[in-house]
Scaffold this motif. Structure first.
Motif, PDB file in Angstrom:
ATOM      1  N   LYS A 138      97.062  17.922 -17.678  1.00  0.00           N
ATOM      2  CA  LYS A 138      97.880  17.019 -16.860  1.00  0.00           C
ATOM      3  C   LYS A 138      98.059  15.675 -17.549  1.00  0.00           C
ATOM      4  N   ARG A 142     100.327  16.123 -20.811  1.00  0.00           N
ATOM      5  CA  ARG A 142     101.745  16.346 -20.460  1.00  0.00           C
ATOM      6  C   ARG A 142     102.378  15.067 -19.930  1.00  0.00           C
ATOM      7  N   ALA A 143     101.645  14.350 -19.096  1.00  0.00           N
ATOM      8  CA  ALA A 143     102.152  13.090 -18.563  1.00  0.00           C
ATOM      9  C   ALA A 143     102.350  12.076 -19.683  1.00  0.00           C
ATOM     10  N   GLU A 161     105.432  12.806 -21.732  1.00  0.00           N
ATOM     11  CA  GLU A 161     106.637  12.440 -20.985  1.00  0.00           C
ATOM     12  C   GLU A 161     106.866  10.930 -21.005  1.00  0.00           C
ATOM     13  N   VAL A 162     105.812  10.175 -20.765  1.00  0.00           N
ATOM     14  CA  VAL A 162     105.944   8.716 -20.704  1.00  0.00           C
ATOM     15  C   VAL A 162     106.196   8.129 -22.086  1.00  0.00           C
ATOM     16  N   GLN A 167     101.217   4.090 -15.985  1.00  0.00           N
ATOM     17  CA  GLN A 167     102.325   5.047 -15.946  1.00  0.00           C
ATOM     18  C   GLN A 167     101.815   6.463 -16.187  1.00  0.00           C
ATOM     19  N   ILE A 168     100.931   6.618 -17.149  1.00  0.00           N
ATOM     20  CA  ILE A 168     100.361   7.933 -17.442  1.00  0.00           C
ATOM     21  C   ILE A 168      99.606   8.448 -16.227  1.00  0.00           C
ATOM     22  N   VAL A 180     102.176   9.540 -13.420  1.00  0.00           N
ATOM     23  CA  VAL A 180     102.871  10.790 -13.735  1.00  0.00           C
ATOM     24  C   VAL A 180     101.907  11.979 -13.684  1.00  0.00           C
ATOM     25  N   SER A 181     100.678  11.778 -14.119  1.00  0.00           N
ATOM     26  CA  SER A 181      99.710  12.879 -14.111  1.00  0.00           C
ATOM     27  C   SER A 181      99.242  13.224 -12.701  1.00  0.00           C
TER      28      SER A 181
END
Length: 69
Positions: A19, A22-23, A26-27, A40-41, A44-45
């Motif tokens: 998780k 992947r986050a 993306e960020v 932010q991480i 998103v996670s």
């Protein structure tokens, strides 16, 4: 020995790491290294601040983990 057992602990660790990574991908892809924050991480996670910092004490550590893998 933990009541959950070693296999379950390993599975939970792998899920949390997945998780977070992947986050982070993306960020980082959206904001770049300098524009990315640990908050932010975390958002998103969907994981807690403490759990994310348990695995990665800094944004730099997350970034280098992604590069190494």
């Amino acid at each position: 020995m933990s009541p959950r057992g070693i296999k379950r602990n390993e599975q939970m660790r792998a899920e949390a790491m997945g998780k977070i990574t992947r986050a982070a991908l993306e960020v980082f892809a959206e904001y770049g290294y300098h524009g990315t924050t640990m908050n932010q991480i975390m958002q998103v996670s969907g994981l807690s601040k403490g759990l994310v910092y348990h695995y990665f004490p800094s944004k730099e550590k997350v970034f280098f983990y992604l590069i190494d893998t």
